[in-house]
Design an enzyme around this catalytic site. Structure first.
Site, PDB file in Angstrom:
ATOM      1  N   TRP A 120       0.831  -1.206   0.000  1.00 23.76           N
ATOM      2  CA  TRP A 120       0.000   0.000   0.000  1.00 23.76           C
ATOM      3  C   TRP A 120       0.865   1.256   0.000  1.00 23.76           C
ATOM      4  CZ3 TRP A 120      -4.155  -1.712  -1.815  1.00 23.76           C
ATOM      5  CH2 TRP A 120      -4.651  -2.952  -1.426  1.00 23.76           C
ATOM      6  N   ASP A 159      -1.229   6.927   6.420  1.00 17.64           N
ATOM      7  CA  ASP A 159      -2.303   5.996   6.104  1.00 17.64           C
ATOM      8  C   ASP A 159      -2.483   5.091   7.316  1.00 17.64           C
ATOM      9  OD1 ASP A 159      -3.966   3.989   5.223  1.00 17.64           O
ATOM     10  OD2 ASP A 159      -2.734   3.409   3.506  1.00 17.64           O
ATOM     11  N   LYS A 167     -11.768  -1.679   8.631  1.00 16.83           N
ATOM     12  CA  LYS A 167     -10.998  -2.519   9.545  1.00 16.83           C
ATOM     13  C   LYS A 167     -11.508  -2.325  10.985  1.00 16.83           C
ATOM     14  CE  LYS A 167      -8.024  -2.999   6.041  1.00 16.83           C
ATOM     15  NZ  LYS A 167      -7.885  -4.197   5.214  1.00 16.83           N
TER      16      LYS A 167
END
Length: 355
Positions: free
Chosen positions: A100, A167, A191
């Site tokens: 990511w 992030d 999440k």
């Protein structure tokens, strides 16, 4: 009963699911489904206002920061962060700690120069690099706090001479952080905060409007702030479920309380992995994630039989990402420690059968 160790969309509190299900039929006694009310109605505006309030309260967001609920996932923020923060002809610094982070830096290259200050790619991202130099002429430093695929997590954040963009998709609200140490925090909800479909953005207001470029309205943080996250129709249901989840977190004692629970879950699971002769962890010990516990079988031929045993015990979502293999136990906020003990018992039983 199922024990959901899936990496995302992740487990949500059962009481939140019940409330959300009820709202789909009749939202707060309106006689209408939450899915069909106007986003401009007082009923939904109160939901959005409460969600923003809870974020600020639970994360202790200081003055001078705005909270947004946007669409497009964290992957869209890979582009919107440099779009809004990286000046024309400027440079951004990136710490590469996984897939990511790599995708984020690739997007930033569309907007300016990118300097990768450090990477752990050579080890398949099994550790978090340290002792790197952050260029003082960078517009910002981008980091990824937790890496779901590889099971690593930043347990200390870098002291940076430039604003830090983070992030936090896979560990948002799992532990206390000092928001004032960051210029921008973003996180996909799916999440620890809610369902897929909404992305949380916390941005320091005085960083905006300095790029020298024209930004289309939908991609402009300042426009979204002025519109109160409702420049266009927001993802109403995802925001509502996120608000319920944040209320649930508050009822449990907030972020400090859930951090202790998360530490306890991670501790007992890593202890079993280290003790059990059939398994081994893949991440460097000092960088092990408290959210995504990645481990493999010492004998790869035992992986499928172990997953079969887990399935029989109601353990789901344990198969590791194809980049790492093995197993990945995601132990997000809503997963109770009782489910972790069910997994540990399965590991012990499997070891007994395969001496």
């Amino acid at each position: 009963m199922k024990h959901n160790f899936g990496a995302g969309p992740g487990i949500l509190p059962h009481e939140v699911l019940k409330q959300a299900a009820a709202a789909v039929i009749d939202f707060n006694g309106t006689g209408l489904s939450l899915l069909e009310i106007s986003h401009r109605s007082p009923e939904f505006e109160s939901v959005l206002n409460e969600a923003v309030k809870l974020v600020k309260e639970l994360f202790e967001v200081p003055e001078g920061y705005s909270v947004l609920f946007l669409q497009g996932g964290a992957s869209t923020q890979f582009a919107l962060a440099p779009y809004n923060l990286l000046p024309e002809g400027g440079k951004a610094a990136y710490l590469e700690t996984g897939v990511w982070a790599n995708k984020a830096l690739k997007e930033a290259k569309f907007f300016g120069e990118v300097e990768v200050v450090a990477t752990s790619k050579e080890s398949n991202f099994t550790y978090i690099p340290t002792n790197y130099k952050i260029p003082e002429d960078a517009a910002y430093l981008h980091i990824t706090s937790n890496n779901t695929i590889y099971g690593t997590q930043m347990h200390q954040f870098p002291k940076s001479p430039v604003p830090v963009v983070c992030d936090m998709s896979s560990d948002i609200f799992s532990r206390k952080v000092n928001v004032a140490d960051f210029g921008l925090i973003y996180a996909g909800a799916q999440k620890n905060m809610g369902p897929a479909g909404v992305t949380l953005v916390i941005v320091k207001d005085d960083l905006l409007g300095k790029t020298g470029r024209k930004i289309p309205a939908m991609f402009n943080y300042q426009v979204q702030i002025e519109g109160g996250s409702m420049y266009n129709t927001p993802p109403c249901f995802a925001i509502y479920v996120s608000m319920l989840t944040l209320n649930w977190l508050k009822s449990k004692g907030g972020v400090a309380a859930i951090e202790k629970e998360n530490e306890a879950k991670a501790k007992v699971l890593y202890e079993e992995i280290d003790r059990n002769p059939l398994f081994k962890a893949v991440a460097a010990t000092e960088d092990r994630s408290h959210m995504n516990v990645c481990f493999v079988a010492e004998n790869p031929e035992l992986e499928k039989p172990f997953l079969k045993l887990c399935e029989e015990k109601g353990i789901v979502g344990l198969k590791g990402h194809r980049s790492v293999g093995g197993f990945r136990a995601s132990i997000y906020n809503a997963l109770p420690i009782t489910s972790v003990y069910v997994l540990i018992e399965a590991m012990q039983e499997f070891a007994e059968k395969n001496k």
